[in-house]
Write a protein that holds these residues in place. Sequence first.
Motif, PDB file in Angstrom:
ATOM      1  N   GLN A  58       7.546 -10.189  -6.905  1.00 18.71           N
ATOM      2  CA  GLN A  58       6.094 -10.260  -6.733  1.00 18.71           C
ATOM      3  C   GLN A  58       5.417  -9.097  -7.455  1.00 18.71           C
ATOM      4  O   GLN A  58       5.973  -8.010  -7.571  1.00 18.71           O
ATOM      5  N   SER A  59       4.203  -9.346  -7.909  1.00 18.74           N
ATOM      6  CA  SER A  59       3.392  -8.281  -8.490  1.00 18.74           C
ATOM      7  C   SER A  59       2.879  -7.399  -7.357  1.00 18.74           C
ATOM      8  O   SER A  59       2.954  -7.759  -6.176  1.00 18.74           O
ATOM      9  N   GLY A  60       2.318  -6.251  -7.705  1.00 15.58           N
ATOM     10  CA  GLY A  60       1.777  -5.327  -6.711  1.00 15.58           C
ATOM     11  C   GLY A  60       0.811  -5.977  -5.738  1.00 15.58           C
ATOM     12  O   GLY A  60       1.003  -5.883  -4.525  1.00 15.58           O
ATOM     13  N   PRO A  61      -0.245  -6.647  -6.235  1.00 18.51           N
ATOM     14  CA  PRO A  61      -1.197  -7.262  -5.308  1.00 18.51           C
ATOM     15  C   PRO A  61      -0.556  -8.315  -4.407  1.00 18.51           C
ATOM     16  O   PRO A  61      -0.884  -8.412  -3.223  1.00 18.51           O
ATOM     17  N   GLU A  62       0.365  -9.087  -4.945  1.00 21.51           N
ATOM     18  CA  GLU A  62       1.037 -10.117  -4.148  1.00 21.51           C
ATOM     19  C   GLU A  62       1.937  -9.475  -3.093  1.00 21.51           C
ATOM     20  O   GLU A  62       1.983  -9.929  -1.948  1.00 21.51           O
ATOM     21  N   TYR A  63       2.632  -8.421  -3.479  1.00 19.56           N
ATOM     22  CA  TYR A  63       3.508  -7.715  -2.539  1.00 19.56           C
ATOM     23  C   TYR A  63       2.667  -7.091  -1.420  1.00 19.56           C
ATOM     24  O   TYR A  63       3.035  -7.143  -0.247  1.00 19.56           O
ATOM     25  N   ARG A  64       1.520  -6.517  -1.779  1.00 25.39           N
ATOM     26  CA  ARG A  64       0.620  -5.943  -0.765  1.00 25.39           C
ATOM     27  C   ARG A  64       0.165  -7.028   0.211  1.00 25.39           C
ATOM     28  O   ARG A  64       0.044  -6.774   1.410  1.00 25.39           O
ATOM     29  N   LYS A  65      -0.077  -8.225  -0.290  1.00 27.16           N
ATOM     30  CA  LYS A  65      -0.499  -9.327   0.567  1.00 27.16           C
ATOM     31  C   LYS A  65       0.583  -9.642   1.600  1.00 27.16           C
ATOM     32  O   LYS A  65       0.296  -9.799   2.787  1.00 27.16           O
ATOM     33  N   PHE A  66       1.842  -9.728   1.156  1.00 27.52           N
ATOM     34  CA  PHE A  66       2.931 -10.018   2.087  1.00 27.52           C
ATOM     35  C   PHE A  66       3.147  -8.880   3.072  1.00 27.52           C
ATOM     36  O   PHE A  66       3.483  -9.120   4.242  1.00 27.52           O
ATOM     37  N   MET A  67       2.947  -7.649   2.622  1.00 30.23           N
ATOM     38  CA  MET A  67       3.051  -6.523   3.558  1.00 30.23           C
ATOM     39  C   MET A  67       1.932  -6.610   4.600  1.00 30.23           C
ATOM     40  O   MET A  67       2.144  -6.271   5.763  1.00 30.23           O
ATOM     41  N   GLY A  68       0.779  -7.093   4.190  1.00 27.28           N
ATOM     42  CA  GLY A  68      -0.311  -7.311   5.142  1.00 27.28           C
ATOM     43  C   GLY A  68       0.076  -8.350   6.179  1.00 27.28           C
ATOM     44  O   GLY A  68      -0.210  -8.187   7.375  1.00 27.28           O
ATOM     45  N   TYR A  69       0.741  -9.404   5.746  1.00 28.57           N
ATOM     46  CA  TYR A  69       1.224 -10.419   6.692  1.00 28.57           C
ATOM     47  C   TYR A  69       2.223  -9.802   7.667  1.00 28.57           C
ATOM     48  O   TYR A  69       2.206 -10.091   8.867  1.00 28.57           O
TER      49      TYR A  69
END
Length: 117
Positions: A58-69
């Motif tokens: 995952q790219s940074g923004p996508e990885y941040r999204k999953f960490m938010g989940y």
Amino acid sequence: MSFKFESLLIWQKAMDLGEVVNSMTLKFPDREKFNLSSQMSRAADSVALNISEGSIGQSGPEYRKFMGYAIRSLAETVTCLYKADRREYITKSEFSAVYDASFNLMNMMTAFKNKIK
């Protein structure tokens, strides 16, 4: 050979939390089997699942999204923990142990998420 997420301390701690919560919910009353027991176990398992899913290609923004989940799933787990405590399904000692582990994991995950570019 291993996946990148396996070396993450937050993933390892999330895996441990999921097992502790699963064992705890097995002692809930039968009437909670498809309610609080299920919700709490799924929320706790979702923490590690989202950490691992976000780490794979995952790219940074996508990885941040999953960490938010993952962070939201941990918050849900803590809310279920409070419900279990209020309904007297767990001891104060069990509550404290899982709450403290969750609090520490939340801080670690938040710091990790903030470092993802």
